[in-house]
Every structure is written in C-alpha cells, then in structure tokens.
Design a protein around this motif. Structure first.
Motif, PDB file in Angstrom:
ATOM      1  N   LEU A   1       3.505  21.102  -9.179  1.00 40.02           N
ATOM      2  CA  LEU A   1       3.767  20.363  -9.894  1.00 40.02           C
ATOM      3  C   LEU A   1       2.773  19.203  -9.347  1.00 40.02           C
ATOM      4  CD1 LEU A   1       5.764  19.583 -12.357  1.00 40.02           C
ATOM      5  CD2 LEU A   1       7.580  18.480 -10.763  1.00 40.02           C
ATOM      6  N   LEU A   2       2.393  18.379 -10.342  1.00 40.14           N
ATOM      7  CA  LEU A   2       0.770  17.785 -10.194  1.00 40.14           C
ATOM      8  C   LEU A   2       1.894  16.414 -11.327  1.00 40.14           C
ATOM      9  CD1 LEU A   2      -0.786  15.926  -9.126  1.00 40.14           C
ATOM     10  CD2 LEU A   2      -2.296  16.929 -10.582  1.00 40.14           C
ATOM     11  N   GLY A   3       2.228  14.754 -10.868  1.00 40.73           N
ATOM     12  CA  GLY A   3       2.445  13.956 -11.926  1.00 40.73           C
ATOM     13  C   GLY A   3       1.674  13.198 -11.766  1.00 40.73           C
ATOM     14  N   VAL A   4       0.835  12.221 -11.919  1.00 43.10           N
ATOM     15  CA  VAL A   4      -0.538  11.119 -11.268  1.00 43.10           C
ATOM     16  C   VAL A   4      -0.203   9.991 -12.261  1.00 43.10           C
ATOM     17  CG1 VAL A   4      -2.316  12.898 -10.609  1.00 43.10           C
ATOM     18  CG2 VAL A   4      -2.221  11.501 -12.959  1.00 43.10           C
ATOM     19  N   ARG A   5      -0.060   8.891 -11.319  1.00 43.45           N
ATOM     20  CA  ARG A   5       0.027   7.275 -12.054  1.00 43.45           C
ATOM     21  C   ARG A   5      -1.063   7.086 -13.142  1.00 43.45           C
ATOM     22  NH1 ARG A   5      -1.464   4.402  -6.442  1.00 43.45           N
ATOM     23  NH2 ARG A   5      -4.273   3.889  -7.023  1.00 43.45           N
ATOM     24  N   ASP A   6      -2.131   7.763 -13.467  1.00 47.45           N
ATOM     25  CA  ASP A   6      -2.928   7.625 -14.780  1.00 47.45           C
ATOM     26  C   ASP A   6      -3.254   7.484 -15.474  1.00 47.45           C
ATOM     27  OD1 ASP A   6      -4.811   6.380 -12.179  1.00 47.45           O
ATOM     28  OD2 ASP A   6      -5.122   8.532 -11.342  1.00 47.45           O
ATOM     29  N   TYR A   7      -2.377   6.818 -16.253  1.00 52.08           N
ATOM     30  CA  TYR A   7      -2.095   7.415 -17.399  1.00 52.08           C
ATOM     31  C   TYR A   7      -3.897   7.178 -18.614  1.00 52.08           C
ATOM     32  CZ  TYR A   7      -0.135   6.715 -22.458  1.00 52.08           C
ATOM     33  OH  TYR A   7       0.383   6.159 -23.325  1.00 52.08           O
ATOM     34  N   ASN A   8      -2.966   8.566 -19.448  1.00 54.48           N
ATOM     35  CA  ASN A   8      -4.196   9.545 -20.495  1.00 54.48           C
ATOM     36  C   ASN A   8      -5.483  10.500 -19.596  1.00 54.48           C
ATOM     37  OD1 ASN A   8      -2.951   9.551 -22.740  1.00 54.48           O
ATOM     38  ND2 ASN A   8      -3.719   7.605 -22.954  1.00 54.48           N
ATOM     39  N   TYR A   9      -5.317  10.544 -18.114  1.00 56.11           N
ATOM     40  CA  TYR A   9      -6.201  10.610 -17.006  1.00 56.11           C
ATOM     41  C   TYR A   9      -6.480  12.738 -17.865  1.00 56.11           C
ATOM     42  CZ  TYR A   9      -9.179  11.824 -13.730  1.00 56.11           C
ATOM     43  OH  TYR A   9     -10.153  12.028 -12.720  1.00 56.11           O
ATOM     44  N   PRO A  10      -7.060  13.101 -18.362  1.00 52.20           N
ATOM     45  CA  PRO A  10      -7.474  14.344 -18.204  1.00 52.20           C
ATOM     46  C   PRO A  10      -7.140  15.350 -17.864  1.00 52.20           C
ATOM     47  CG  PRO A  10     -10.092  13.386 -18.045  1.00 52.20           C
ATOM     48  CD  PRO A  10      -8.262  12.303 -17.401  1.00 52.20           C
ATOM     49  N   GLY A  11      -6.052  15.880 -19.106  1.00 47.39           N
ATOM     50  CA  GLY A  11      -5.468  17.452 -18.023  1.00 47.39           C
ATOM     51  C   GLY A  11      -4.372  17.521 -17.197  1.00 47.39           C
ATOM     52  N   GLN A  12      -3.761  15.634 -16.867  1.00 45.25           N
ATOM     53  CA  GLN A  12      -2.872  15.778 -15.812  1.00 45.25           C
ATOM     54  C   GLN A  12      -1.585  14.902 -16.532  1.00 45.25           C
ATOM     55  OE1 GLN A  12      -4.844  13.741 -12.201  1.00 45.25           O
ATOM     56  NE2 GLN A  12      -6.087  16.602 -11.602  1.00 45.25           N
ATOM     57  N   LYS A  13      -0.633  14.849 -16.112  1.00 39.24           N
ATOM     58  CA  LYS A  13       0.654  14.397 -16.571  1.00 39.24           C
ATOM     59  C   LYS A  13       1.150  13.209 -15.661  1.00 39.24           C
ATOM     60  CE  LYS A  13       5.543  15.666 -16.201  1.00 39.24           C
ATOM     61  NZ  LYS A  13       6.560  17.234 -16.358  1.00 39.24           N
ATOM     62  N   TYR A  14       1.259  12.311 -16.710  1.00 48.84           N
ATOM     63  CA  TYR A  14       1.226  11.001 -16.012  1.00 48.84           C
ATOM     64  C   TYR A  14       2.357  11.009 -15.408  1.00 48.84           C
ATOM     65  CZ  TYR A  14       2.359   5.881 -16.838  1.00 48.84           C
ATOM     66  OH  TYR A  14       2.614   4.757 -16.558  1.00 48.84           O
ATOM     67  N   VAL A  15       2.769  10.252 -13.985  1.00 46.40           N
ATOM     68  CA  VAL A  15       4.478   9.649 -13.638  1.00 46.40           C
ATOM     69  C   VAL A  15       3.771   8.455 -12.905  1.00 46.40           C
ATOM     70  CG1 VAL A  15       5.555  10.650 -12.069  1.00 46.40           C
ATOM     71  CG2 VAL A  15       5.105  12.325 -13.608  1.00 46.40           C
ATOM     72  N   PRO A  16       4.148   7.481 -13.513  1.00 50.09           N
ATOM     73  CA  PRO A  16       3.660   6.538 -13.477  1.00 50.09           C
ATOM     74  C   PRO A  16       4.120   6.085 -11.155  1.00 50.09           C
ATOM     75  CG  PRO A  16       5.792   5.745 -14.589  1.00 50.09           C
ATOM     76  CD  PRO A  16       5.408   6.953 -14.753  1.00 50.09           C
ATOM     77  N   CYS A  17       3.663   5.137 -10.610  1.00 40.03           N
ATOM     78  CA  CYS A  17       3.795   4.806  -9.131  1.00 40.03           C
ATOM     79  C   CYS A  17       5.551   5.447  -9.177  1.00 40.03           C
ATOM     80  CB  CYS A  17       3.780   4.236  -8.555  1.00 40.03           C
ATOM     81  SG  CYS A  17       3.716   3.705  -6.828  1.00 40.03           S
ATOM     82  N   VAL A  18       6.212   5.803  -7.723  1.00 38.31           N
ATOM     83  CA  VAL A  18       7.603   5.261  -7.773  1.00 38.31           C
ATOM     84  C   VAL A  18       8.833   4.440  -7.434  1.00 38.31           C
ATOM     85  CG1 VAL A  18       7.528   6.426  -5.418  1.00 38.31           C
ATOM     86  CG2 VAL A  18       9.394   6.974  -6.911  1.00 38.31           C
ATOM     87  N   SER A  19       7.486   3.173  -6.927  1.00 40.53           N
ATOM     88  CA  SER A  19       7.959   2.221  -6.246  1.00 40.53           C
ATOM     89  C   SER A  19       8.549   1.497  -7.161  1.00 40.53           C
ATOM     90  CB  SER A  19       6.999   1.540  -5.775  1.00 40.53           C
ATOM     91  OG  SER A  19       5.324   1.561  -6.985  1.00 40.53           O
ATOM     92  N   ALA A  20       8.354   1.601  -9.188  1.00 40.26           N
ATOM     93  CA  ALA A  20       8.740   1.124  -9.813  1.00 40.26           C
ATOM     94  C   ALA A  20      10.357   0.864  -9.765  1.00 40.26           C
ATOM     95  CB  ALA A  20       9.714   2.153 -10.866  1.00 40.26           C
ATOM     96  N   MET A  21      10.950   2.081  -8.853  1.00 41.06           N
ATOM     97  CA  MET A  21      12.507   2.207  -8.656  1.00 41.06           C
ATOM     98  C   MET A  21      12.729   1.097  -7.695  1.00 41.06           C
ATOM     99  SD  MET A  21      13.000   5.009 -10.485  1.00 41.06           S
ATOM    100  CE  MET A  21      15.185   4.818  -9.804  1.00 41.06           C
ATOM    101  N   HIS A  22      12.481   0.406  -6.733  1.00 45.91           N
ATOM    102  CA  HIS A  22      12.910  -1.044  -5.996  1.00 45.91           C
ATOM    103  C   HIS A  22      12.903  -1.593  -6.817  1.00 45.91           C
ATOM    104  CE1 HIS A  22      12.505  -2.767  -2.698  1.00 45.91           C
ATOM    105  NE2 HIS A  22      11.792  -2.231  -1.944  1.00 45.91           N
ATOM    106  N   PRO A  23      14.551  -2.080  -6.149  1.00 50.93           N
ATOM    107  CA  PRO A  23      15.121  -2.734  -6.941  1.00 50.93           C
ATOM    108  C   PRO A  23      15.093  -4.330  -7.560  1.00 50.93           C
ATOM    109  CG  PRO A  23      16.789  -1.961  -4.213  1.00 50.93           C
ATOM    110  CD  PRO A  23      15.232  -1.370  -5.522  1.00 50.93           C
ATOM    111  N   LEU A  24      13.837  -4.624  -6.104  1.00 55.51           N
ATOM    112  CA  LEU A  24      13.396  -6.422  -6.022  1.00 55.51           C
ATOM    113  C   LEU A  24      12.399  -6.877  -7.507  1.00 55.51           C
ATOM    114  CD1 LEU A  24      12.082  -6.648  -2.328  1.00 55.51           C
ATOM    115  CD2 LEU A  24      14.424  -7.964  -4.007  1.00 55.51           C
ATOM    116  N   LEU A  25      12.197  -5.285  -8.545  1.00 56.67           N
ATOM    117  CA  LEU A  25      12.023  -5.705  -9.444  1.00 56.67           C
ATOM    118  C   LEU A  25      12.743  -6.021 -10.489  1.00 56.67           C
ATOM    119  CD1 LEU A  25       9.305  -2.813  -9.328  1.00 56.67           C
ATOM    120  CD2 LEU A  25       8.456  -4.904  -8.929  1.00 56.67           C
TER     121      LEU A  25
END
Length: 269
Positions: A119-143
C-alpha cells in the motif's frame, strides 16, 4: 475472547516503523504514524528504525513495514537502495505519506519499483500514478494552537539553507514543535524554505511564501505556496489561506489508517 487476542506477544508479528531520526529537524521526527495512532499500534510488537540505519536482520516475512520517512524518494542513493532492500525482503511494505525529494544539485541513480509496495500513499498531490496521503504530522495537536498576532511576517529557515534577506523575526526547524507552532500562530504570514514548516503553516491557516525551493519536494503541495519573486508585497497579496486544510489532511490520514489496519489484521493472521 478471540484467538488473535490470545496469541502471546512474542508470536505476534512485528510492525517496523522506518523514518529519518534527525533531532535537528522536527519534520523528520514527527512524520511517523506510531505517534498519532499509538493506541492501536501498541497492541503489536513495534520497532522503530532510522532510515539511515535499518536493522534488516530483524525484519521477517511475517512482519509489516511502515515507511514514513518524509522526503525519502529520490533523495539519496543509499535511501533508494535501503527501500529496495525492504521491498525485496518483505512483501508487506506500506508507504505512509512519503515524498519525492530529488535535489536539484544531487542526482540519484537507483530507482524504486513502486509496484512492490503493499500500500502506498505519498504526500505529493497529483503525483502521477500515486495516491495522495498528506504527511501524518497533520495529526499533531499543536497545529490547533491560536495566539495573538505579534508580527505580520515570520521567517522559518532550513538549517542547511539560511535565509538572510529579510529583516523579520526568524526561527528554524530545529526548534521544538511547540516553539515552531507558536511562532507560526503569532505570524500573519510565513516565509520559509522547509517543506514541513510550509505545510504546517498552511495547516494553521497562514499565508506562505516559499523561498528559493531547492528540491522537487516543493513541487507537489496540495495547495502550492507562492514562490518568492523578489517583490514580497506582491507575493503576500497573491498568497492564500486554506481554512479546511487541517481537517481534510487529518480525515485522509484517518481513512488511510483504516486501510493499514485492514492489511495488518487480514494479511498477517
């Protein structure tokens, strides 16, 4: 009680989390999923590896590998080689929010067969042939931090690429996550040349000016920052904020977590 819950701990497969362990870079330190989904993962044997020093001998075919190493693709040939080795020795390698990161002045010669990922999710939006999954650090509560604004513009520099052009308050990505988020929260806009600080500033609904991007990792943001043109006033005027970006990024990661969970529970037992 089900059979799975009765398995002794030493019979359960291990989940190997692999990321760059670099205390001088908060983005590297905070981009692996165990930090944010610990309640689930701690029921398994878990081992943390640095991308720079993977203990390949400890990874068995029964195990799951979660590669969450920031901009690890096309960054260095030794990273390319290490990822290829993981894909050769284990058929359940999951890429979670990894990124393409070819430096403009540093070519790589090894290539990765991405079809080998379970399974592969990349943080790169619209990268050819790969699924977009933004960096998991988005879950950090300090944001979610909010502070009274004390400066119109703040500068956050990469430790290897100092920004000396502007007379504004400045910090860098070696600081604690608390200090970085507070600095962002206190600023109306951010000038930066670090991937994660640009990303976090957008998650915190701030305008971002990207200063002299030096890698392909800056080419695939979900919301592309304005690149510094030499006319800062014009750049600030063109820059936008994205109020729903934090929720969107967290929602995508929660969905991806469910996919990872299904693989671990169905594929490894």
């Amino acid at each position: 009680m089900g059979l799975k819950s009765l398995l002794p701990r030493f019979l359960k497969p291990t989940i190997h989390f692999i990321h760059v362990i670099e205390p001088r870079n908060q983005g590297d330190m905070l981009c692996y999923p165990y930090l944010y989904f610990k309640k689930y993962f701690k029921r398994y044997n878990c081992k943390i590896h640095s991308t720079k020093n993977i203990d390949f001998g400890s990874i068995s075919t029964r195990d799951t590998v979660v590669l969450a190493s920031g901009g690890c693709f096309e960054c260095l040939d030794r990273f390319q080689d290490a990822i290829n080795t993981l894909l050769d020795i284990n058929d359940c390698v999951i890429g979670w929010g990894c990124g393409h990161n070819a430096h403009h002045d540093r070519p790589v010669y090894w290539h990765i067969d991405f079809s080998k990922f379970k399974l592969l999710g990349v943080r790169d939006y619209n990268y050819p042939g790969q699924k977009y999954v933004p960096c998991v650090s988005a879950m950090h509560p300090l944001l979610e931090m909010h502070q009274e604004t004390v400066r119109p513009i703040g500068v956050i520099e990469h430790q290897d690429f100092p920004i000396t052009e502007f007379p504004f308050d400045k910090t860098d990505h070696r600081r604690s996550m608390y200090d970085i988020c507070r600095f962002i929260a206190e600023s109306d806009g951010i000038i930066t040349n670090t991937y994660h600080c640009a990303y976090w500033a957008q998650l915190m609904n701030k305008k971002v000016i990207l200063y002299k991007p030096w890698s392909t990792k800056f080419d695939y943001f979900r919301h592309q920052p304005v690149v510094y043109s030499g006319n800062l006033a014009k750049d600030i005027e063109q820059a936008k904020t994205y109020p729903g970006f934090l929720k969107e990024s967290r929602d995508i990661n929660r969905v991806f977590f469910k996919e990872v969970k299904c693989i671990i529970e169905r594929y490894k037992f």
